[in-house]
Design a protein around this motif. Structure first.
Motif, PDB file in Angstrom:
ATOM      1  N   THR A 198       0.347  -0.694   0.021  1.00  0.00           N
ATOM      2  CA  THR A 198       0.014   0.166   0.051  1.00  0.00           C
ATOM      3  C   THR A 198       0.572   1.255   0.163  1.00  0.00           C
ATOM      4  OG1 THR A 198      -1.596  -1.265   1.484  1.00  0.00           O
ATOM      5  CG2 THR A 198      -2.013   1.395   1.103  1.00  0.00           C
ATOM      6  N   SER A 243       3.642   1.392  -0.833  1.00  0.00           N
ATOM      7  CA  SER A 243       4.890   1.946  -2.360  1.00  0.00           C
ATOM      8  C   SER A 243       3.640   2.375  -2.872  1.00  0.00           C
ATOM      9  CB  SER A 243       4.848   0.456  -3.086  1.00  0.00           C
ATOM     10  OG  SER A 243       4.563  -0.482  -3.384  1.00  0.00           O
ATOM     11  N   LEU A 244       2.853   1.534  -3.231  1.00  0.00           N
ATOM     12  CA  LEU A 244       1.403   2.391  -4.624  1.00  0.00           C
ATOM     13  C   LEU A 244       1.504   3.950  -4.269  1.00  0.00           C
ATOM     14  CD1 LEU A 244      -1.391  -0.417  -5.285  1.00  0.00           C
ATOM     15  CD2 LEU A 244       1.172   0.242  -5.830  1.00  0.00           C
ATOM     16  N   ARG A 245       1.523   4.003  -2.688  1.00  0.00           N
ATOM     17  CA  ARG A 245       0.982   5.775  -2.663  1.00  0.00           C
ATOM     18  C   ARG A 245       2.264   6.936  -2.541  1.00  0.00           C
ATOM     19  NH1 ARG A 245      -3.889   6.849  -0.688  1.00  0.00           N
ATOM     20  NH2 ARG A 245      -5.412   5.323  -0.399  1.00  0.00           N
ATOM     21  N   LYS A 246       3.473   5.807  -2.803  1.00  0.00           N
ATOM     22  CA  LYS A 246       5.067   6.436  -2.441  1.00  0.00           C
ATOM     23  C   LYS A 246       5.304   6.940  -1.444  1.00  0.00           C
ATOM     24  CE  LYS A 246       5.136   7.824  -7.378  1.00  0.00           C
ATOM     25  NZ  LYS A 246       5.158   9.358  -8.216  1.00  0.00           N
TER      26      LYS A 246
END
Ligand SMILES: Nc1ncnc2c1ncn2[C@@H]1O[C@H](COP(=O)(O)OP(=O)(O)OP(=O)(O)O)[C@@H](O)[C@H]1O
Ligand SMILES: [Mg+2]
Lengths: 374, 310
Positions: B105, B107-110
């Protein structure tokens, strides 16, 4: 829109997908067992050595060279020579009456041509009706040709004897040499279509699609991310088939391995995209898998030329198969593997495959984008 | 940060259609910052649809939406960054560990890895999670799963948290625990937007919006809702023994009675006219123990949401 594409996010998806693969017994089993199983099934069917094949020899030349050629056949242990009863017609009627499986016709100028130009011809007729035997015989021919070249000229460099084979009843018949490169097609198709057909549907079924949607991840990132691990699996499977072909069956790899790799990759992407498209459209794992089975297995086995030669199909089917990536890759795989074809020989198949891959991946991505974007 | 009292959510004339079907009909409401805002309604009322619009998962057919000062004009990414969304469906990956789910999660939101590390620790402390981080989500009990899912949905420290039926299907103890967490978050200044089917949970909201077939039919604090819906007290009739079968029907048709509904073995009666009722109550005294009770939210819900469809 593509500006938003973030490769890191695609990699995160790939990594997550890799966890699923490593922890899902079904995927793991499929990925490892399926290629091995297919190679075994088809490989074992091939490996039955056919011996004592009846060969009618009609030697009109009756020279030292022609006798040497016949000797190559007879000493190979595969063939039983049935001498012709005088007429060249015997060469064909023996096939009809099934007295022989094959006929060798040597024209009167055989030795003369060899000595004059260093190049000569003999005719080999093969009963293609019995697919499996014919395939095996064809497999022997390559070796016999080499042996004959050596015996007649003492060198391996040139190929003064051309063994041009004409199939009387089944022009594009299958042989071990035909089957094993074809296996690459079947393995890629089944494996990649089946595995990817589950991946998007799984997200819908589990509810995790809501999680993906609530983050800034882009549809294209999801698609690319999901393709990466399955591309690796697919290429590994191809490599396995190639190694088995070369090491297990002793089939020489005639062409450029890089070109073969590129072809495999494009075909792989077409199949992955096809699976992805099924998954995106169907959204349930069960049904996706069934559709993947049918649309993955049937065309690659039956309509690609793998088992049934396309030439003997009705015109409509022949045209229809052109929209199947497996048909084009079958040509590429056999062409590179067996004939050492290069890109210029395979322009059409490569273009066809490339177009089909592009259509599939664009359609899958578009449809997926439409579903995901609010 | 200045303390200008801006709303966390502003919705005006929001309509959502699926083809010809209108899932949300022209609703308007606001949620204040730091509020626990409850969304109540029968199945299919349009709660999830509204939330998905507010989280940037679904475009409004018409109407305006402002979430944490961000509108759709600024793009859905901007909205997604501001809100935490815990879906009605369980969205964590069962075959991944808690660590892997969080990292995914994030990584998807950086979210940078040091922030992730800090937030993970904070949140796991917050929910009181004590198992190893590499436990697979699959191996967690239902209540803990919901708490971990909550933690995952607020990794990026959003100002507004949307919880769609977060306690569906867990034990009463786990529900109470989850609500303690919700209250703590609100206390820390987060805005909570929560849907539920449990009345005891609705009681704990600052305000409640009642939804029916795409419309908001009431919006107020729990106590106010009770008062406005039931200006007169509710009368509970507790049968003394078996009662004549036609008695309830007779009561329902009596001009002193507005409505009568069964509640388990008992009946809840709303009067129309207190003088008439006084007379009637003496008449039926032999059959029932009669007492006045304060209305519950369930009474409100039944009267407003279900009563009308009768
Ligand atoms: N993508 C969609 N396409 C068509 N109809 C939809 C879609 N999503 C929701 N609906 C319909 O919109 C209505 C409202 O659904 P919604 O999920 O918002 O209800 P809800 O209040 O959350 O109900 P529940 O309590 O069951 O979760 C339902 O009738 C549902 O069938
Ligand atoms: Mg819902």
């Amino acid at each position: 829109m593509n500006l938003k594409f973030n490769f890191k996010r695609a990699l995160s998806i790939a990594k997550k997908e890799q966890f699923h693969i490593m922890r899902d017994p079904f995927t793991l089993t499929m990925a490892t067992i399926l290629p091995v199983l297919l190679v075994l099934i088809f490989g074992l069917a091939i490996e039955f050595n056919v011996k004592d094949i009846g060969l009618t020899v009609h030697d009109s030349d009756r020279t030292f060279s022609s006798r040497k050629l016949v000797e190559v056949f007879s000493s190979s242990q595969y063939f039983n020579i049935n001498p012709s009863r005088g007429s060249i017609i015997d060469a064909i009627s023996d096939l009809d009456s099934e007295r022989s499986k094959a006929s060798l016709i040597i024209e009167p100028e055989f030795e003369h041509n060899l000595l004059a130009s260093g190049n000569t011809k003999a005719q080999f007729l093969l009963d293609g009706a019995d697919n499996s035997t014919a395939g095996v015989i064809l497999g022997y021919l390559g070796g016999i040709q080499k042996a004959a070249n050596f015996k007649l000229t003492g060198t391996l460099v040139k190929e003064p004897i051309e063994l041009k084979t004409r199939y009387l009843f089944n022009p594009e018949l299958s042989s071990p040499w035909f089957i094993v490169p074809g296996l690459a097609v079947v393995v890629i198709a089944i494996l990649s279509i089946l595995l990817t057909a589950l991946t998007v549907a799984r997200e819908w079924e589990n509810g995790s699609m809501e999680l993906l949607l609530s983050t800034p991840v882009q549809p294209l990132e999801i698609i690319i991310g999901k393709l990466i691990p399955y591309t690796v699996i697919g290429l590994a499977a191809v490599l396995l088939v190639v190694l088995v072909a070369i090491l297990g069956f002793g089939i020489p790899f005639a062409g450029n391995i890089i070109l073969f790799g590129v072809g495999s990759l494009i075909f792989l992407i077409a199949c992955l995209a096809q699976g992805m498209l099924i998954s995106v459209l169907i959204r349930t794992q069960q049904l996706s898998m069934q559709i993947a089975m049918v649309t993955g297995l049937l065309p690659s086995l039956l309509l690609s030329g793998f088992i049934f030669p396309l030439e003997s199909m009705p015109k409509f089917f022949q045209n229809f198969t052109s929209i199947l990536p497996s048909k084009w890759f079958m040509i590429i795989s056999r062409g590179i593997f067996l004939k050492g074809a290069d890109l210029s020989d395979l322009k059409l198949p490569f273009i066809g495959l490339f177009i089909l891959s592009s259509i599939l991946i664009i359609t899958a991505t578009k449809k997926f984008k439409k579903d995901l974007e609010p | 940060m200045t303390n200008i009292p801006v709303n966390a959510v502003d919705v005006s004339n929001l309509t959502v259609k699926f083809g010809d079907f209108i899932a949300v009909k022209n609703i308007s409401f606001s949620v204040e910052k730091g509020e626990i805002f409850g969304f109540l309604g029968a199945n299919g009322a349009g709660k999830t649809t509204t939330i998905r619009v507010l989280c940037g998962l679904l475009l409004p057919t018409s109407g305006k939406v402002k979430v944490s000062d961000v509108t759709y004009d600024q793009g859905i990414e901007a909205i997604k960054a501001k809100v935490g969304y815990m879906s009605q469906k369980f969205t964590l990956y069962n075959d991944l560990s808690i660590q892997e789910n969080f990292a995914f999660t994030a990584s998807l939101r950086k979210i940078p890895s040091d922030t992730l590390k800090r937030r993970t620790k904070e949140l796991l402390d917050f929910i009181g999670f004590s198992k190893p981080m590499n436990t697979l989500v699959r191996d967690l009990p239902g209540g803990i799963k919901q708490q971990v899912s909550l933690a995952a949905s607020i990794l990026h420290d959003p100002e507004i948290i949307f919880l769609d039926e977060p306690t569906a299907g867990v034990t009463p103890v786990a529900r109470a625990r989850f609500w303690a967490l919700i209250k703590q978050l609100a206390k820390d200044g987060k805005t909570i937007f929560v849907t539920t089917h449990y009345m005891d949970e609705a009681e704990q909201c600052g305000r409640i919006a009642l939804m029916r077939t795409g419309e908001i039919i009431a919006l107020d604090g729990p106590e106010n809702l009770k008062k406005t819906t039931f200006p007169d007290p509710i009368i509970e009739l507790n049968p003394k023994g078996t009662i004549p079968s036609e008695l309830i029907e007779q009561l329902r048709n009596n001009k002193a009675v507005d409505s009568i509904d069964s509640y388990g073995m008992k009946y809840h009666l709303i009067m129309k006219d207190s003088q008439e009722w006084n007379r009637l109550s003496i008449e039926i005294a032999p059959f029932f123990v009669i007492r006045q009770i304060p209305p519950s939210l369930e009474d409100v819900f039944i009267r407003l949401v279900e009563g009308v469809t009768r």
